[in-house]
Design a protein around this motif. Structure first.
Motif, short mmCIF file in Angstrom:
data_model
loop_
_atom_site.label_atom_id
_atom_site.label_comp_id
_atom_site.label_asym_id
_atom_site.label_seq_id
_atom_site.Cartn_x
_atom_site.Cartn_y
_atom_site.Cartn_z
N GLU A 74 16.42 62.88 37.09
CA GLU A 74 15.74 64.16 36.90
C GLU A 74 15.43 64.84 38.24
O GLU A 74 15.62 66.05 38.40
CB GLU A 74 14.44 63.97 36.10
CG GLU A 74 13.74 65.28 35.82
CD GLU A 74 12.67 65.17 34.74
OE1 GLU A 74 12.33 64.03 34.34
OE2 GLU A 74 12.18 66.23 34.29
N SER A 134 16.89 68.52 39.24
CA SER A 134 16.01 69.65 39.59
C SER A 134 16.29 70.08 41.03
O SER A 134 16.31 71.28 41.35
CB SER A 134 14.55 69.29 39.33
OG SER A 134 13.88 68.99 40.48
N LEU A 169 19.35 67.08 30.99
CA LEU A 169 18.62 67.39 32.23
C LEU A 169 19.14 68.67 32.88
O LEU A 169 18.36 69.49 33.38
CB LEU A 169 18.71 66.21 33.21
CG LEU A 169 17.87 64.98 32.85
CD1 LEU A 169 18.17 63.83 33.80
CD2 LEU A 169 16.38 65.31 32.88
#
Ligand code: NAP
Length: 253
Positions: A68, A72, A122
């Motif tokens: 994750e 991001s 994700l």
């Protein structure tokens, strides 16, 4: 002539090889600036070099789609470098654990789902807000013909690709009023390192795959890339939640 995605910013995961590389090259050829992402640094940098040599603009962002923080970070790096995100091709994937269901261990099953399905989740999670912030966008997830039909000896892969279609349709409907379209491309057997690797499962697997091609040939990565870029372009402005097969008729047969 104007390119299909002139002036847009496109992000491609798994862009260091096969279909992802062809997609990154096609986005650049059609006028986009491209964020090339992969876990494979060498492959990703080679894609950037190929795009640069052809006169396009690309930048490599290393990311493992199962992490994750890295996904991001990938979106943040794309926004920082290019100032926005208009198109995304969530394409990274593995063929994963193979064998009959009783022979597959839990770890292999979960690893396949983690890369192929959680990875797409994700990417969507961080791409959608970035696109909404920029006024809209378009996303294509790479599923597979294995997302529609049984794939003997590859149950984790088939489960992950069926799951991608569920994510795609749900994301499309959730975003019907946000300006973000979400579609899936479903390649058939395409000449890439992944297809070569599946031949290693045994001569009977290779024979079965070859026999499944109604046109007597495999697809080329560029043929999948054409569909991806079109789905991400404004020409596809009313197409969302769609699952587009690019398989030479293999599933229709
Ligand atoms: P490929 O040539 O093996 O390319 C896949 C790329 O994804 C590789 O560079 C790979 O790096 C990367 N990758 C693997 N795990 C990753 C992770 N956790 N995070 C980020 N990148 C990762 O395979 P391909 O055939 O082009 O496949 C691309 C997509 O098309 C996959 O989703 C696949 O399931 C789908 N597809 C392919 C076919 C086909 O016949 N080829 C058919 C239907 C669907 P490494 O090499 O280091 O693992």
């Amino acid at each position: 002539m104007a390119g299909l995605v002139d002036g847009k910013v496109a992000l491609v995961t798994g862009a260091g090889s096969g279909i992802g590389r062809a997609s990154a090259e096609a986005f650049a050829r059609e006028g986009a600036r491209v964020a090339v992402s992969d876990i494979d640094v060498e492959g990703g940098l080679e894609t950037v070099r190929l795009i640069g040599d052809a006169g396009g603009e690309a930048h490599f962002i290393a990311a493992d789609v199962t992490r994750e923080d890295q996904v991001s970070g990938m979106i943040a790096a794309c926004l920082e470098r290019f100032g926005g995100l208009d198109c995304a091709h969530n394409n990274a994937g593995i063929s994963g654990a193979a064998g009959t269901i009783p022979s597959i261990d839990l770890e292999g099953f979960e690893r396949t789902l983690r890369v192929n399905l959680t990875g797409v989740f994700l990417c969507l999670k961080f791409e959608i807000p970035a696109m909404i912030e920029g006024g809209g966008g378009a996303i294509v997830n790479t599923a597979s013909g294995a997302g529609l039909i049984a794939t003997p000896l590859m149950s984790p892969y088939a489960a992950s690709k069926h799951g991608i279609l569920g994510l795609t349709k749900t994301a499309a409907v959730e975003n019907a009023r946000t300006g973000v379209r979400v579609n899936a491309v479903l390649p058939g057997s395409i000449e890439t390192p992944m297809l070569e690797a599946s031949f290693a499962l045994g001569p009977e697997v290779e024979k079965m795959i070859r026999a499944n091609q109604p046109g007597g040939r495999f697809g080329r990565p560029e043929e999948v890339a054409e569909a991806v870029v079109w789905l991400c372009s404004d020409r596809a402005s009313f197409v969302s939640g769609e699952s587009m097969l690019v398989d030479g008729g293999a599933v229709a047969r």
